[in-house]
Design a protein around this motif. Sequence first.
Motif, PDB file in Angstrom:
ATOM      1  N   ALA A 266       0.799  -1.227   0.000  1.00 14.55           N
ATOM      2  CA  ALA A 266       0.000   0.000   0.000  1.00 14.55           C
ATOM      3  C   ALA A 266       0.827   1.270   0.000  1.00 14.55           C
ATOM      4  O   ALA A 266       0.273   2.363   0.098  1.00 14.55           O
ATOM      5  N   LEU A 269      -0.202   2.910  -3.360  1.00 14.38           N
ATOM      6  CA  LEU A 269      -1.607   2.849  -3.808  1.00 14.38           C
ATOM      7  C   LEU A 269      -2.506   3.704  -2.922  1.00 14.38           C
ATOM      8  O   LEU A 269      -3.474   3.220  -2.338  1.00 14.38           O
ATOM      9  N   GLN A 270      -2.201   4.966  -2.846  1.00 11.81           N
ATOM     10  CA  GLN A 270      -2.948   5.847  -1.942  1.00 11.81           C
ATOM     11  C   GLN A 270      -4.327   6.223  -2.474  1.00 11.81           C
ATOM     12  O   GLN A 270      -5.176   6.667  -1.706  1.00 11.81           O
ATOM     13  N   LEU A 272      -6.262   4.022  -4.220  1.00 16.41           N
ATOM     14  CA  LEU A 272      -6.965   2.774  -4.519  1.00 16.41           C
ATOM     15  C   LEU A 272      -8.341   2.748  -3.836  1.00 16.41           C
ATOM     16  O   LEU A 272      -8.456   2.990  -2.632  1.00 16.41           O
ATOM     17  N   CYS A 293      -4.403   2.131   2.744  1.00 16.99           N
ATOM     18  CA  CYS A 293      -5.162   2.546   1.553  1.00 16.99           C
ATOM     19  C   CYS A 293      -6.483   3.135   2.038  1.00 16.99           C
ATOM     20  O   CYS A 293      -7.551   2.501   1.955  1.00 16.99           O
TER      21      CYS A 293
END
Length: 1020
Positions: A266, A269-270, A272, A293
């Motif tokens: 993560a 993938l901020q 997502l 996330c």
Amino acid sequence: MKLVGISFAEFQTCHLLLCVALALSFNQVSTTNETDRFVLLQFKAGIIKDPFGVLNSWNNSIGLCQWYGVTCGRRHRRVTVLDLSSQGLSGSISPHIGNLSFIRELLLQNNSFDHKIPPQVSQLRHLRILGLHNNSLIGEIPKNISGCVDLVMLLLGNNQLIGEIPGDLGSLLKLRWLNLYANNLTGSVPSSIGNLSSLEILYLTQNNLGGSIPQVLGHLSNLHLLGIGFNRLSGTIPSSLLNLSSLIMFDVARNQIQGTLPAGIAHKLQDLEFFSVTENQLQGPIPPSISNCTKLDVLQIGSNKFSGKVPSWENLFKLGRFQIFGNQLGSGKPEDLSFLCSLTNSTKLEYVSIGKNKFSGVLPKCLGNLSTTLKAFSATTNQISGELPKEIGNIVNLEVLFMNLNHLSGVIPSNFANLQNLRILQVSHNNLGGIIPSFLGNLTKLIELHMGGNNFHGQIPSHLSNCQSLYLLDLCNNNLSGAIPPQLIGLLSLAIILDLSRNHLTGVLPIEVGNLRNLNVLDISNNLLVGEIPSSLGYCIALTSLRMGGNFFHGSIPQSIMSLGGIEELDLSRNNLSGQIPKFLAIFRSLKLLNLSYNKFEGRLPREGVFKNATATSIVGNNELCGGLQEFHLPNCISKSFKSTKINIIIFFAFVIPGVLGMALHVAIIYLHWVKKNVNEPNSDFAYLNHVYISYETLLKATGGFSSTNLIGVGGFGSVYKGIFEDIGVVVAVKVLHLNRPSALNSFIVECEASKNMKHRNILEILTVCSYNDHRGPYLKALIYKYMKNGSLKCWLHPCTTSSHGNRLSKKLNFIQRINIAIDVASALYYLHHQCRVPIVHCDIKPSNILLDAEMVAHVGDFGLAKFLDTLTNQMSSVVRGTTGYIPPEYAMGFKASKEGDVYSYGILLLEIFTGLSPTDHTFRDNLTLHNFVAKALPEQVLEITDIFLLQEREGNLDPYSRWHLFSESDGIFQECLVMMYNIGVACSYQVPERRRCISEVPHQLRQIREKLLELGLHE
């Protein structure tokens, strides 16, 4: 004379040259414009079906730039856009399409094109959007499609394309949207796709792609949506792919992907919002970093091999769907379920599924602090022990609770009485005990109740009959005793399973069992039931499985069982039944398993039907049977001897002859009484078995002399009045036929005949009929129905002038009510077309013929135009049956009534229910119909065509133009459900009968849509 530095003569020369140039230019434009005209006419020649006539304008009477779906450029007047989406077109795409050299958008989606994509498409070098999705295209994707160098969107999803994805797609450097979902593509994902640096959406879901996920996809720095689920991909997830900070959606579900999820998954993938790796072969621990996330809405990692402790999720404030079922999570320790408390921070949580793992310990009390938005909680098939926390009763919006197959003990907490929205409760196969609480009867929205395999004792509470929507009830394998409540076993809604087996129930099987006309499976085996098998079982015509073995039933098999024409399994074993085995059991075509063992049957065993199969039929333990196939090892049936014949003759003369004479005398007395009665009384022809007698005077009194104040409505053949029989306290609807109208008498006869062949929850029941005659001829013919408190569907969809409806006219149907009505009508049609002993076509499905009872259950009525399919000939008909707007087009051409005709009317009705527009609305003129109005709007304009009341029902403001609306918390699913609903209506109301959807598919599809809507929080 000078003009700005040039002479007048020079000016004239320039003017002349300019005119010549313009003339040449005009001539060139005219010539090239003719090329486009030729191309379009060739395209039209490849169309074999144009149900809406959209190509009728493609003729020489107007310029091609005014043709339907054609847009031209302002400068050159060349075709730049061809948009024929959602027009029901069938045929092929002409290869001449490659000569539209100026076209930028070719939009042919949502049609029925069923040939190959012509390779000439590659000549369209200015093409930016190619929309061919949602067709039936075959063959391979043209390998030279890379010639469309300006392509920004390539949309080929939901076709029947085969072969591999061309590697040359990697040269389309402007491509931003590549959608190839739901085809039959094979091979691997080309690594050349990694060159598409502008790509934002890659959607390859639902194909047969194999190999591994290319590492180079991690180079797509602008990728927002990655959908490659439902394929056969293997290998591991490239770490580079999980470093794409642009990702909003990551979906690789249902593949064969192995390996682990990296611990730092993560970190990048901020943004997502959607993460799904469900149904793969991933293993190892769940990375705790996923909790970072913070924008996650959907987290689905179920059906893998993840193990160990589940991390805390306290940072997932926006989480709406959490699914980790089907792994190897848990350690068998009391703290296994502590992670559930971290989910209390997720204030938008709607769905939690942790079933099929190795969780032990007890359910924490913090469950009661989960968001009140929670609709579903599933912890099935674990090793959870202890009691059900009473705090679960705080989750007042809970609709689904699955706790079956655990080690739970104790009783059902009284706080569960607060779960007024509960629809499905599964607590079967635990160690729960005590009595079944009567408050469950107050959970009136229950549709499924699973409590089998526990230690419940005492009587079955009759209060369960208050659950008027209950269609599945499983109380098997407990310690229940006492009699079966007649109210419960007569519950009309039960339609799937009623399982009371393996208990200690006593008494007789109540005759109310005959009310279970829609039930599929009835299991009362292994109890202590006595008495005879009630003949009312014959009314349960939808039964496919009837298990009554292991009781103390006696007597013979009733003849009424012959009505169970769809029965597949019949178990009457281990009782005290006697008499001969009925011959009708041998004519059941669907019967696959028959168990009559250990009874007292006698006589000859049949040799036809299921009795041909000794492995499917069990008759052991019936010592008086003979004959049958050799495999049954029964003795031969011996004929009677001459001596016994003489004895029979003596018995005949001694007893039978006097008996016959006595019977003849008895019949004569009855006949004389009947003749006398008919001299003095007018002939009354009324209901069938068990219906009460209604005289003309009683009818007159009940309706107030057929007063206009009791008038409910007026139809083509009669007027309907509200009637009250005060002496018995019954409210009815009385339809009095207008006998001066042509065909009214025939309508009366047809409806009576149809009624004798129909018994269904969603069909209006005729209680009785009254046919009053005197010596001068017909005087009155009336049909008496159950009174429907909420009137007709028409008056809920449109303004209604009938005064008797009162203030109800100000109400509106919400979404769930509408879909319930749609399911009810579809279920009725399925019954009429496929389950009646003689299939029936209604011929007049419309809102005014759909009646709603006090519980808003829909009933199809008015069978005055109905036709029995076995009486229809192949000849054309000169009579158009039905009502304008709902009449299928083939009826106007003389075709006979058919199931497909009813389906067309139903499709129009379905579209009307959700748009709020009548098919005869003033909006629909100039060849515009409700069908093509909806078809053309799908899917982009779905909110614009929907009844505004349904949109106001949703909480918050809908934003149909939001780029990522499909992945927002709930609005996308709401719109998706609308599109699915409308697609069913459109598919049912196609012009061509052969293209219409089979009604047998519709109820199940609508129920699936309803479940999605219920998950969103919509309610009745």
